[in-house]
Design a protein around this motif. Structure first.
Motif, PDB file in Angstrom:
ATOM      1  N   TYR A 174      19.297 121.642  64.124  1.00  0.00           N
ATOM      2  CA  TYR A 174      18.624 120.336  64.179  1.00  0.00           C
ATOM      3  C   TYR A 174      18.442 119.815  65.602  1.00  0.00           C
ATOM      4  CZ  TYR A 174      18.224 119.958  59.194  1.00  0.00           C
ATOM      5  OH  TYR A 174      17.847 120.168  57.902  1.00  0.00           O
ATOM      6  N   ILE A 175      18.841 120.648  66.576  1.00  0.00           N
ATOM      7  CA  ILE A 175      18.558 120.288  67.976  1.00  0.00           C
ATOM      8  C   ILE A 175      17.041 120.382  68.204  1.00  0.00           C
ATOM      9  CG2 ILE A 175      18.744 121.229  70.318  1.00  0.00           C
ATOM     10  CD1 ILE A 175      21.700 121.582  69.826  1.00  0.00           C
ATOM     11  N   ILE A 176      16.409 121.271  67.436  1.00  0.00           N
ATOM     12  CA  ILE A 176      14.946 121.438  67.595  1.00  0.00           C
ATOM     13  C   ILE A 176      14.201 120.142  67.254  1.00  0.00           C
ATOM     14  CG2 ILE A 176      12.913 122.780  66.873  1.00  0.00           C
ATOM     15  CD1 ILE A 176      14.867 125.144  66.363  1.00  0.00           C
ATOM     16  N   PRO A 177      14.416 119.533  66.057  1.00  0.00           N
ATOM     17  CA  PRO A 177      13.698 118.266  65.815  1.00  0.00           C
ATOM     18  C   PRO A 177      14.132 117.146  66.755  1.00  0.00           C
ATOM     19  CG  PRO A 177      15.261 118.685  64.039  1.00  0.00           C
ATOM     20  CD  PRO A 177      15.188 119.931  64.860  1.00  0.00           C
ATOM     21  N   ALA A 178      15.425 117.201  67.210  1.00  0.00           N
ATOM     22  CA  ALA A 178      15.890 116.180  68.162  1.00  0.00           C
ATOM     23  C   ALA A 178      15.106 116.312  69.466  1.00  0.00           C
ATOM     24  CB  ALA A 178      17.382 116.345  68.410  1.00  0.00           C
ATOM     25  N   ALA A 179      14.920 117.558  69.902  1.00  0.00           N
ATOM     26  CA  ALA A 179      14.158 117.787  71.141  1.00  0.00           C
ATOM     27  C   ALA A 179      12.694 117.382  70.951  1.00  0.00           C
ATOM     28  CB  ALA A 179      14.256 119.268  71.533  1.00  0.00           C
ATOM     29  N   LEU A 180      12.133 117.763  69.798  1.00  0.00           N
ATOM     30  CA  LEU A 180      10.727 117.419  69.528  1.00  0.00           C
ATOM     31  C   LEU A 180      10.542 115.896  69.510  1.00  0.00           C
ATOM     32  CD1 LEU A 180       9.742 119.957  66.716  1.00  0.00           C
ATOM     33  CD2 LEU A 180       8.804 119.866  69.019  1.00  0.00           C
ATOM     34  N   SER A 181      11.538 115.185  68.965  1.00  0.00           N
ATOM     35  CA  SER A 181      11.469 113.720  68.897  1.00  0.00           C
ATOM     36  C   SER A 181      11.520 113.120  70.297  1.00  0.00           C
ATOM     37  CB  SER A 181      12.629 113.182  68.076  1.00  0.00           C
ATOM     38  OG  SER A 181      12.609 113.755  66.795  1.00  0.00           O
ATOM     39  N   LEU A 182      12.398 113.664  71.141  1.00  0.00           N
ATOM     40  CA  LEU A 182      12.494 113.151  72.513  1.00  0.00           C
ATOM     41  C   LEU A 182      11.234 113.487  73.312  1.00  0.00           C
ATOM     42  CD1 LEU A 182      16.248 113.842  73.369  1.00  0.00           C
ATOM     43  CD2 LEU A 182      15.166 111.652  72.848  1.00  0.00           C
ATOM     44  N   PHE A 183      10.680 114.683  73.037  1.00  0.00           N
ATOM     45  CA  PHE A 183       9.429 115.071  73.717  1.00  0.00           C
ATOM     46  C   PHE A 183       8.327 114.052  73.405  1.00  0.00           C
ATOM     47  CE2 PHE A 183      10.280 119.967  73.815  1.00  0.00           C
ATOM     48  CZ  PHE A 183      11.298 119.741  74.730  1.00  0.00           C
ATOM     49  N   MET A 184       8.333 113.564  72.155  1.00  0.00           N
ATOM     50  CA  MET A 184       7.315 112.600  71.734  1.00  0.00           C
ATOM     51  C   MET A 184       7.374 111.351  72.618  1.00  0.00           C
ATOM     52  SD  MET A 184       4.868 112.102  69.598  1.00  0.00           S
ATOM     53  CE  MET A 184       4.874 112.889  68.015  1.00  0.00           C
ATOM     54  N   LEU A 185       8.609 110.925  72.948  1.00  0.00           N
ATOM     55  CA  LEU A 185       8.773 109.711  73.757  1.00  0.00           C
ATOM     56  C   LEU A 185       8.379 109.941  75.226  1.00  0.00           C
ATOM     57  CD1 LEU A 185      12.123 108.305  72.296  1.00  0.00           C
ATOM     58  CD2 LEU A 185       9.789 107.778  71.620  1.00  0.00           C
ATOM     59  N   ALA A 186       8.220 111.217  75.616  1.00  0.00           N
ATOM     60  CA  ALA A 186       7.801 111.527  76.987  1.00  0.00           C
ATOM     61  C   ALA A 186       6.395 110.989  77.272  1.00  0.00           C
ATOM     62  CB  ALA A 186       7.834 113.039  77.215  1.00  0.00           C
ATOM     63  N   GLN A 187       5.693 110.646  76.229  1.00  0.00           N
ATOM     64  CA  GLN A 187       4.347 110.057  76.345  1.00  0.00           C
ATOM     65  C   GLN A 187       4.397 108.781  77.209  1.00  0.00           C
ATOM     66  OE1 GLN A 187       0.494 110.061  75.766  1.00  0.00           O
ATOM     67  NE2 GLN A 187       1.454 111.315  74.244  1.00  0.00           N
ATOM     68  N   LEU A 188       5.566 108.133  77.249  1.00  0.00           N
ATOM     69  CA  LEU A 188       5.704 106.870  77.992  1.00  0.00           C
ATOM     70  C   LEU A 188       5.906 107.102  79.498  1.00  0.00           C
ATOM     71  CD1 LEU A 188       8.050 104.972  75.521  1.00  0.00           C
ATOM     72  CD2 LEU A 188       5.704 104.344  76.049  1.00  0.00           C
ATOM     73  N   ILE A 189       6.225 108.364  79.871  1.00  0.00           N
ATOM     74  CA  ILE A 189       6.466 108.667  81.295  1.00  0.00           C
ATOM     75  C   ILE A 189       5.319 109.541  81.809  1.00  0.00           C
ATOM     76  CG2 ILE A 189       8.160 109.609  82.948  1.00  0.00           C
ATOM     77  CD1 ILE A 189      10.189 109.356  80.489  1.00  0.00           C
ATOM     78  N   PRO A 190       4.434 108.960  82.627  1.00  0.00           N
ATOM     79  CA  PRO A 190       3.216 109.687  83.043  1.00  0.00           C
ATOM     80  C   PRO A 190       3.461 111.087  83.615  1.00  0.00           C
ATOM     81  CG  PRO A 190       3.095 107.403  83.725  1.00  0.00           C
ATOM     82  CD  PRO A 190       4.453 107.595  83.159  1.00  0.00           C
ATOM     83  N   LYS A 191       4.546 111.253  84.414  1.00  0.00           N
ATOM     84  CA  LYS A 191       4.773 112.544  85.097  1.00  0.00           C
ATOM     85  C   LYS A 191       5.034 113.693  84.109  1.00  0.00           C
ATOM     86  CE  LYS A 191       6.284 111.565  89.770  1.00  0.00           C
ATOM     87  NZ  LYS A 191       7.432 111.477  90.675  1.00  0.00           N
ATOM     88  N   ILE A 192       5.705 113.380  83.010  1.00  0.00           N
ATOM     89  CA  ILE A 192       6.046 114.445  82.056  1.00  0.00           C
ATOM     90  C   ILE A 192       5.326 114.249  80.706  1.00  0.00           C
ATOM     91  CG2 ILE A 192       8.249 115.182  83.047  1.00  0.00           C
ATOM     92  CD1 ILE A 192       9.567 113.266  80.923  1.00  0.00           C
ATOM     93  N   ARG A 193       4.240 113.507  80.755  1.00  0.00           N
ATOM     94  CA  ARG A 193       3.517 113.174  79.518  1.00  0.00           C
ATOM     95  C   ARG A 193       3.073 114.427  78.747  1.00  0.00           C
ATOM     96  NH1 ARG A 193      -0.799 108.692  80.318  1.00  0.00           N
ATOM     97  NH2 ARG A 193       1.004 107.367  79.977  1.00  0.00           N
ATOM     98  N   TRP A 194       2.742 115.480  79.484  1.00  0.00           N
ATOM     99  CA  TRP A 194       2.227 116.704  78.843  1.00  0.00           C
ATOM    100  C   TRP A 194       3.212 117.314  77.834  1.00  0.00           C
ATOM    101  CZ3 TRP A 194       4.839 121.290  79.451  1.00  0.00           C
ATOM    102  CH2 TRP A 194       5.791 121.322  80.477  1.00  0.00           C
ATOM    103  N   ILE A 195       4.518 117.043  78.052  1.00  0.00           N
ATOM    104  CA  ILE A 195       5.536 117.609  77.138  1.00  0.00           C
ATOM    105  C   ILE A 195       5.310 117.105  75.703  1.00  0.00           C
ATOM    106  CG2 ILE A 195       8.018 117.716  76.611  1.00  0.00           C
ATOM    107  CD1 ILE A 195       8.588 117.562  79.557  1.00  0.00           C
ATOM    108  N   SER A 196       4.824 115.845  75.589  1.00  0.00           N
ATOM    109  CA  SER A 196       4.646 115.255  74.247  1.00  0.00           C
ATOM    110  C   SER A 196       3.606 116.028  73.426  1.00  0.00           C
ATOM    111  CB  SER A 196       4.246 113.790  74.361  1.00  0.00           C
ATOM    112  OG  SER A 196       2.985 113.680  74.956  1.00  0.00           O
ATOM    113  N   ARG A 197       2.751 116.807  74.121  1.00  0.00           N
ATOM    114  CA  ARG A 197       1.757 117.617  73.398  1.00  0.00           C
ATOM    115  C   ARG A 197       2.424 118.578  72.406  1.00  0.00           C
ATOM    116  NH1 ARG A 197      -2.399 119.893  77.911  1.00  0.00           N
ATOM    117  NH2 ARG A 197      -3.592 117.993  78.272  1.00  0.00           N
ATOM    118  N   ILE A 198       3.617 119.055  72.775  1.00  0.00           N
ATOM    119  CA  ILE A 198       4.332 120.001  71.909  1.00  0.00           C
ATOM    120  C   ILE A 198       4.678 119.327  70.577  1.00  0.00           C
ATOM    121  CG2 ILE A 198       6.488 121.343  71.681  1.00  0.00           C
ATOM    122  CD1 ILE A 198       6.324 121.725  74.769  1.00  0.00           C
ATOM    123  N   SER A 199       5.213 118.095  70.670  1.00  0.00           N
ATOM    124  CA  SER A 199       5.565 117.354  69.443  1.00  0.00           C
ATOM    125  C   SER A 199       4.308 116.969  68.664  1.00  0.00           C
ATOM    126  CB  SER A 199       6.329 116.087  69.789  1.00  0.00           C
ATOM    127  OG  SER A 199       7.333 116.381  70.681  1.00  0.00           O
TER     128      SER A 199
END
Lengths: 204, 206
Positions: free
Chosen positions: B68-93
């Protein structure tokens, strides 16, 4: 790479879900059940992202003291208060969360939607001009359905409730069914386009 | 002064504040609107946290299910949308949500909205009762001509034009009926709110 990995994830997850309907057994069925849980969790975080964005926009308005900043303050306070009430105080009956749900959220929600009755009435005044056959059909169907569902309709004629239920059961169902079939074909085509990577607008 | 009493006065004030918009946009309406948006957002957040995140992510993680670390990571990646520098990570989620949603959409719409609806549209026309049988014929014609209307691969000429025209008429009846139905639902909500003001809050109506 920044596009290829998401495209592969989209394809793999969509393909696995479709496969699970054809192979509901181990390991595909098991895997998609887990994926279903993950999907719900990530979807909730997508919603949380939206709420955080709402917070960010209003906090910006508040900090910069833009016009209407104090409405932003009320919004942020209500949001924080509700979240704290739910997370710290719990959701049981008699809790702060329950109080806010019963006496703030429910009345506001019902009143907001009931307000639409007035706007729908004014919209229908403009829309219900029988300028052609189509508008006339819309007008007649709406009036018959509205009258047929209230005691006044029964007082005017005992046939009105029967006509109303006939309209709802047959011509209305026919139209709904055509719309549902048309929409289903649209969703199926769009889903396929997304899974095989033709539709990529969500990556922008 | 009981909690119930205070709650009723708050609910009464907020109800009137929303209705004040019928006169014109004003400060009371705007306050109620801001409270509504904030409380709704908070309610959805808390409710989905309790109903979805705790049982489907936090409890499995606490019990040592490291998958369940995978959905936890995917969930955190989604919130990366709020940080412009790493916004691209949210594309994975987003890709995961869009792909899974598309997969479900494909199969469920195919099964329930297409096959089931087509299956329900095929039935014996004579049911023993003239009105029900007539209704069945209307239902069949309405469904087929309604689909004609949504068929855009060919120009609406000849038979197709007549079919699409009849389909359009059925769709207008559907929109009219849905409109009437919606109006009645809204009126019923309005009656509920007026009853609340007069009965529960002010206690004028017994």
């Amino acid at each position: 790479m920044k596009r290829m990995i998401p495209l592969f994830i989209t394809f793999a997850s969509g393909f696995l879900i479709i496969m699970s309907f054809f192979i509901p057994h181990y390991p595909v069925g098991e895997l998609t059940n887990i994926m279903k849980e993950w999907y719900m969790v990530v979807a909730v975080f997508a919603m949380i992202l939206g709420i955080l964005n709402l917070f960010k926009v209003n906090a910006h308005k508040l900090i910069k003291l833009k016009p209407g900043w104090w409405y932003a303050l009320i919004l942020i306070s209500a949001l924080i208060f509700m979240v704290i009430a739910g997370w710290i105080g719990g959701m049981e009956e008699g809790s702060w969360f329950d109080f806010l749900f019963k006496f703030v959220y429910t009345p506001l929600n019902a009143t907001m939607f009931s307000l639409l009755a007035f706007f729908v009435a004014s919209a229908s005044f403009r829309a219900f001009r029988a300028r052609n056959i189509d508008a006339g059909l819309l007008l007649i169907a709406a009036i018959l359905v509205m009258l047929g569902r209230v005691p006044l309709g029964n007082l005017i004629s005992s046939y009105l409730p029967l006509i109303q239920s006939w309209i709802m059961e047959f011509p209305n169902t026919a139209g709904q069914r055509a719309i549902m079939i048309g929409a289903a074909l649209g969703v199926i085509a769009t889903s396929l386009r997304i899974i095989i990577g033709i539709e990529r607008s969500y990556l922008n | 002064m009981t909690v119930e009493f205070i709650g009723l006065w708050i609910a009464g004030f907020l109800t009137l504040a929303i209705f004040s918009f019928l006169y014109r946009d004003n400060v009371f309406y705007k306050i109620a609107e801001a409270v509504y948006v904030g409380i709704s957002a908070g309610y959805i957040m808390v409710q989905s946290w309790h109903d979805v995140v705790i049982p489907n992510l936090l409890i499995p993680l606490k019990s040592g299910n490291w998958l369940y670390i995978i959905p936890a990571a995917l969930s955190l990646f989604m919130l990366a949308q709020l940080i412009p520098k790493i916004r691209w990570i949210s594309r994975i989620s987003i890709a995961f949500v869009v792909g899974t949603g598309a997969g479900y959409g494909f199969v469920t719409y195919l099964k329930s909205n297409l096959f089931e609806q087509v299956h329900s549209a095929i039935y014996p026309l004579w049911s023993g009762n003239i009105w029900t049988s007539l209704g069945g014929v209307v239902l069949l014609i309405g469904t087929v001509t309604g689909i004609f209307y949504f068929f855009f691969s060919l120009e609406h000429k000849g038979v197709l034009r007549i079919g699409a025209r009849v389909g359009m008429m059925f769709l207008m009846i559907t929109f009219g009926a849905s409109f009437g139905y919606t109006v009645m639902a809204r009126i019923s909500l309005l009656i509920g709110r007026i009853y609340f003001i007069l009965h529960d809050w002010l206690q004028i109506v017994k």
